[in-house]
Design an enzyme around this catalytic site. Structure first.
Site, PDB file in Angstrom:
ATOM      1  N   LYS A   9      -4.022   8.191   3.348  1.00  0.00           N
ATOM      2  CA  LYS A   9      -5.111   7.690   3.987  1.00  0.00           C
ATOM      3  C   LYS A   9      -5.271   8.100   5.345  1.00  0.00           C
ATOM      4  O   LYS A   9      -6.328   8.335   5.848  1.00  0.00           O
ATOM      5  CB  LYS A   9      -5.597   6.310   3.911  1.00  0.00           C
ATOM      6  CG  LYS A   9      -5.774   6.046   2.321  1.00  0.00           C
ATOM      7  CD  LYS A   9      -6.935   6.680   1.585  1.00  0.00           C
ATOM      8  CE  LYS A   9      -7.273   6.047   0.412  1.00  0.00           C
ATOM      9  NZ  LYS A   9      -8.471   6.824  -0.408  1.00  0.00           N
ATOM     10  N   TYR A  38       0.790  -1.137  -0.037  1.00  0.00           N
ATOM     11  CA  TYR A  38       0.037  -0.110   0.044  1.00  0.00           C
ATOM     12  C   TYR A  38       0.842   1.254  -0.057  1.00  0.00           C
ATOM     13  O   TYR A  38       0.607   2.702  -0.496  1.00  0.00           O
ATOM     14  CB  TYR A  38      -0.700   0.001   1.172  1.00  0.00           C
ATOM     15  CG  TYR A  38      -2.274   0.991   1.063  1.00  0.00           C
ATOM     16  CD1 TYR A  38      -2.956   0.424  -0.038  1.00  0.00           C
ATOM     17  CD2 TYR A  38      -2.626   1.970   1.605  1.00  0.00           C
ATOM     18  CE1 TYR A  38      -3.969   1.515  -0.255  1.00  0.00           C
ATOM     19  CE2 TYR A  38      -3.758   2.751   1.616  1.00  0.00           C
ATOM     20  CZ  TYR A  38      -4.389   2.468   0.562  1.00  0.00           C
ATOM     21  OH  TYR A  38      -5.532   3.290   0.300  1.00  0.00           O
TER      22      TYR A  38
END
Ligand code: NAD
Length: 262
Positions: free
Chosen positions: A170, A163
């Site tokens: 995020k 990720y």
């Protein structure tokens, strides 16, 4: 007891909803727009640019969108133009959904430690600060209160291999949700992050070894299968109904329980 009287299947009747982030029929934003519409809402939908338009326009037509406009949040004035159109046509807004993310491929696919300042800044601008701009533009139109929702991912809270730089982006988005919830609470504007489990979409295809992540998710999630875009839409819509009227600043997982697993 004061139970909100919501006509069956019409929990969002007449609500005016802006949805940013439909690229195609696999987009999480499309699943959300479908549920909003099925519950009686009126829709404003956007497409990224002329190349994206032919993929989004049939979906906008199918959903009977009132407003359909281009929006590239990285382009000065583009988001503002969408809000001007909403002000002119509706005069108010009740719900705003931000379901967009971007990171340059070479930065996304490398280690966070190796990410470029430009790539990180661009990912942060498109994927996080644009939600803050959206909230600022929505605020004066949410005259009767409202709900703002952004899509996040578990990589914000825990390390999810591959990720990479989207993890801290995020995390910033989820934190921005809390501060916006604090700042806008007095105007009865509630702000949420929704955190779906992995879904096979265009954005996700930019992540390395994403198919392995999908396989692992369905194998490990307590419900034993992947979530779909309508599952995400149902929870997102719930957050905008009066049944969620005292919830704000939360990150709500729609992942079949995957994130509780050690
Ligand atoms: P998607 O590719 O269907 O949607 C991403 C959207 O972002 C596209 O519509 C694209 O046009 C838009 N976008 C990118 N740059 C933009 C810009 N400059 N201006 C305006 N729009 C722009 O993929 P998706 O998976 O539906 O992604 C939606 C959201 O859900 C993203 O925030 C993503 O991080 C999040 N999410 C996805 C997953 C997953 O597994 N797919 C899981 C959790 C969270």
């Amino acid at each position: 007891m004061n139970i909100p009287d919501l006509p069956p299947g019409q929990a969002l009747l007449g609500q005016r909803v802006l949805v940013l982030g439909i690229a195609n029929e696999h987009s999480i934003a499309y699943g959300c727009a479908k549920v909003f519409r099925a519950l009686g809402a009126d829709l404003a939908l956007t497409y990224l640019n002329e190349k994206a338009r032919p993929h989004v326009e049939p979906l906008a037509r199918e959903l009977g969108a009132d407003i359909f406009l281009p929006c590239d949040v990285g382009e000065a004035g583009s988001l503002e133009a969408v809000f001007e159109a909403i002000a002119a046509r509706w005069g108010r807004l009740d719900i705003g959904l931000h379901s967009i993310a971007f990171a340059p491929r070479e930065d996304l696919q490398g280690r966070l430690a190796d990410s470029s300042a430009e790539g990180f800044a661009r990912a942060m601008d498109i994927s996080c600060h644009s939600f803050i701009r959206m909230a600022r533009l929505a605020e004066p139109l949410m005259t009767g209160g409202g709900t703002l929702i952004a899509m996040s991912y578990h990589g914000a809270a825990k390390v999810v291999p591959n990720y990479n730089l989207m993890g801290p982006v995020k995390a910033a988005l989820e934190c921005a949700v809390r501060y916006l919830a604090y700042e806008m609470g007095p105007r009865d504007i509630r702000v949420h992050a929704v955190s779906p489990g992995p879904l096979k979409t265009r954005a996700a295809s930019g992540l390395k070894d994403f198919d392995e992540l999908l396989a692992e998710a369905s194998a490990r999630a307590p419900i034993g299968e992947l979530v779909d875009i309508e599952d995400v839409g149902l929870t997102t819509a719930f957050l905008a109904t009066p049944y969620a009227r005292r919830l704000t600043g939360t990150t709500t997982y729609v992942d079949g329980g995957l994130s509780i697993m050690g």
